[in-house]
Write an enzyme that holds these catalytic residues in place. Structure first.
Site, PDB file in Angstrom:
ATOM      1  N   HIS A 114       0.836  -1.205   0.000  1.00 31.48           N
ATOM      2  CA  HIS A 114       0.000   0.000   0.000  1.00 31.48           C
ATOM      3  C   HIS A 114       0.869   1.253   0.000  1.00 31.48           C
ATOM      4  O   HIS A 114       0.598   2.204  -0.737  1.00 31.48           O
ATOM      5  CB  HIS A 114      -0.924   0.014   1.222  1.00 31.48           C
ATOM      6  CG  HIS A 114      -2.128  -0.852   1.042  1.00 31.48           C
ATOM      7  ND1 HIS A 114      -2.126  -2.200   1.301  1.00 31.48           N
ATOM      8  CD2 HIS A 114      -3.372  -0.567   0.600  1.00 31.48           C
ATOM      9  CE1 HIS A 114      -3.310  -2.702   1.040  1.00 31.48           C
ATOM     10  NE2 HIS A 114      -4.102  -1.733   0.611  1.00 31.48           N
TER      11      HIS A 114
ATOM     12  N   ARG B 283      -1.309   1.685   8.185  1.00 29.39           N
ATOM     13  CA  ARG B 283      -0.862   0.293   8.002  1.00 29.39           C
ATOM     14  C   ARG B 283      -0.225  -0.244   9.284  1.00 29.39           C
ATOM     15  O   ARG B 283      -0.401  -1.409   9.627  1.00 29.39           O
ATOM     16  CB  ARG B 283       0.147   0.168   6.844  1.00 29.39           C
ATOM     17  CG  ARG B 283      -0.303   0.603   5.488  1.00 29.39           C
ATOM     18  CD  ARG B 283      -1.571  -0.006   5.018  1.00 29.39           C
ATOM     19  NE  ARG B 283      -1.473  -1.403   4.661  1.00 29.39           N
ATOM     20  CZ  ARG B 283      -2.528  -2.203   4.515  1.00 29.39           C
ATOM     21  NH1 ARG B 283      -3.738  -1.731   4.692  1.00 29.39           N
ATOM     22  NH2 ARG B 283      -2.387  -3.472   4.190  1.00 29.39           N
TER      23      ARG B 283
ATOM     24  N   HIS C 234       1.861  -4.006   9.447  1.00 27.99           N
ATOM     25  CA  HIS C 234       3.263  -3.708   9.135  1.00 27.99           C
ATOM     26  C   HIS C 234       4.035  -3.194  10.335  1.00 27.99           C
ATOM     27  O   HIS C 234       3.465  -2.564  11.241  1.00 27.99           O
ATOM     28  CB  HIS C 234       3.365  -2.637   8.042  1.00 27.99           C
ATOM     29  CG  HIS C 234       2.989  -3.129   6.693  1.00 27.99           C
ATOM     30  ND1 HIS C 234       3.732  -4.045   5.998  1.00 27.99           N
ATOM     31  CD2 HIS C 234       1.932  -2.848   5.900  1.00 27.99           C
ATOM     32  CE1 HIS C 234       3.142  -4.306   4.845  1.00 27.99           C
ATOM     33  NE2 HIS C 234       2.045  -3.594   4.769  1.00 27.99           N
TER      34      HIS C 234
HETATM   35  O1  BG6 Z   1       1.835  -4.812   1.997  1.00 25.46           O
HETATM   36  P1  BG6 Z   1       0.492  -4.172   2.228  1.00 25.46           P
HETATM   37  O2  BG6 Z   1       0.597  -2.697   2.520  1.00 25.46           O
HETATM   38  O3  BG6 Z   1      -0.328  -4.909   3.230  1.00 25.46           O
HETATM   39  O4  BG6 Z   1      -0.271  -4.244   0.863  1.00 25.46           O
HETATM   40  C1  BG6 Z   1      -0.557  -5.483   0.271  1.00 25.46           C
HETATM   41  C2  BG6 Z   1      -1.184  -5.250  -1.074  1.00 25.46           C
HETATM   42  O5  BG6 Z   1      -0.163  -4.733  -1.902  1.00 25.46           O
HETATM   43  C3  BG6 Z   1      -0.550  -4.456  -3.216  1.00 25.46           C
HETATM   44  O6  BG6 Z   1       0.544  -3.951  -3.907  1.00 25.46           O
HETATM   45  C4  BG6 Z   1      -0.989  -5.746  -3.871  1.00 25.46           C
HETATM   46  O7  BG6 Z   1      -1.427  -5.460  -5.183  1.00 25.46           O
HETATM   47  C5  BG6 Z   1      -2.134  -6.347  -3.077  1.00 25.46           C
HETATM   48  O8  BG6 Z   1      -2.464  -7.599  -3.632  1.00 25.46           O
HETATM   49  C6  BG6 Z   1      -1.742  -6.535  -1.633  1.00 25.46           C
HETATM   50  O9  BG6 Z   1      -2.898  -6.916  -0.915  1.00 25.46           O
END
Ligand code: BG6
Length: 295
Positions: free
Chosen positions: A55, A108, A114
């Protein structure tokens, strides 16, 4: 043998970022069951590895492209008052950029998907990707064949890499069982968060972009005289924003995995195709009668 062991260790270090919501349950560093209780939310249970944050990476990449594109516009202004305006715009846009990135990162971390270093890596990674692509203008001029070959290469490479790592006992999908095990509510596990779903989405988007910029609709609208008009561009932006919201309403069936991946590819391809070719073409047709009347 030693080579494959150290290769596996390196791959683990790069690709095996744990997420707090499961790490806290498995770590041994808290003695006597004193591990902190992390609250989970419906969007906590991401199934991919935690590092770097997808994200944060997506957000910083997209916003970086938009901010630098807007600033490259204002940089062309030459007189004294315009330079002041450019400086003000620069400060404003970069402030907005950082406010958004910090909000994404904090959210996040707050929902326990995270650790802080993973979101920081995501933001830096996204900006680097945006820079790299801004310096690769060939993306906008490549023919459909190149797009298809790139798609196939990326798919085969990802699959090959997955199988190769499996041979040295590294499972790239290691995080999925962890998410399933430690997610507080099984309904919060979404198939569209798996690494394969991300891969299929990106391949679809790349294919759709290739189809779009190589289509007659794109050439007639964006590459024609309308393409340089501000009114045409603003209309396209407005229509695209509305259409993207509509795409969001399309929910794909998740009961059959393969069907989900195929439909996900199609939906991801349809989005850039619509934004790059279909909408500009419709706007081009809409503007034509006005031009004819003026003539
Ligand atoms: O690593 P994060 O912030 O939880 O995000 C995960 C998302 O990252 C995105 O880049 C992907 O396309 C998604 O499939 C995934 O769910």
């Amino acid at each position: 043998m030693r080579g494959s062991v150290s290769g596996a260790a390196a791959a683990r270090r790069i690709l095996f970022g744990h997420r707090p919501y499961w790490w806290v349950q498995e770590t041994m560093i808290y003695p006597n069951q004193s591990s902190p209780c992390l609250e989970q939310f419906p969007i906590t249970c991401e199934t991919g590895p935690g590092s770097p944050s997808g994200h944060a990476m997506g957000s910083s990449c997209v916003w970086y492209v938009m901010v630098t594109a807007a600033l490259s516009y204002t940089m062309r202004w030459k007189d004294e008052s315009a330079i002041t305006l450019h400086r003000l715009t620069w400060s404003f846009l970069w402030s907005v950029f950082w406010i958004i990135q910090i909000s994404v990162c904090v959210s996040r971390v707050f929902i326990a998907t995270h650790f802080p270093h993973q979101v920081i890596l995501g933001v830096i990674g996204g900006m680097l990707v945006a820079e790299a692509f801004e310096h690769t203008p060939a993306i906008q001029t490549a023919n459909l064949g190149t797009y298809i070959k790139t798609n196939l290469f990326l798919f085969i490479f990802a699959l090959g890499f997955y199988l190769l790592l499996k041979l040295i006992d590294v499972d790239l999908l290691w995080s999925v069982p962890k998410a399933k095990k430690w997610c507080a509510n099984p309904d919060w596990i979404n198939i569209d968060t798996t690494p394969f779903a991300g891969l299929v989405r990106n391949l679809g988007a790349l294919f759709g972009l290739g189809l779009g910029i190589n289509s007659e609709m794109f050439i007639m609208s964006c590459k024609g005289t309308n393409g340089y008009k501000m009114s045409f561009r603003l209309l396209c932006i407005a229509a695209s924003l509305v259409t993207l919201q509509l795409f969001d309403f399309i929910k794909l069936p998740t009961h059959t995995e393969y069907l989900f991946y195929v439909l996900s590819f199609c939906k991801s391809a349809a989005i850039p195709l619509t934004v790059v070719a279909l909408i500009p073409y419709c706007m081009h047709l809409l503007m034509r009668p006005t031009e004819k009347k003026l003539n």
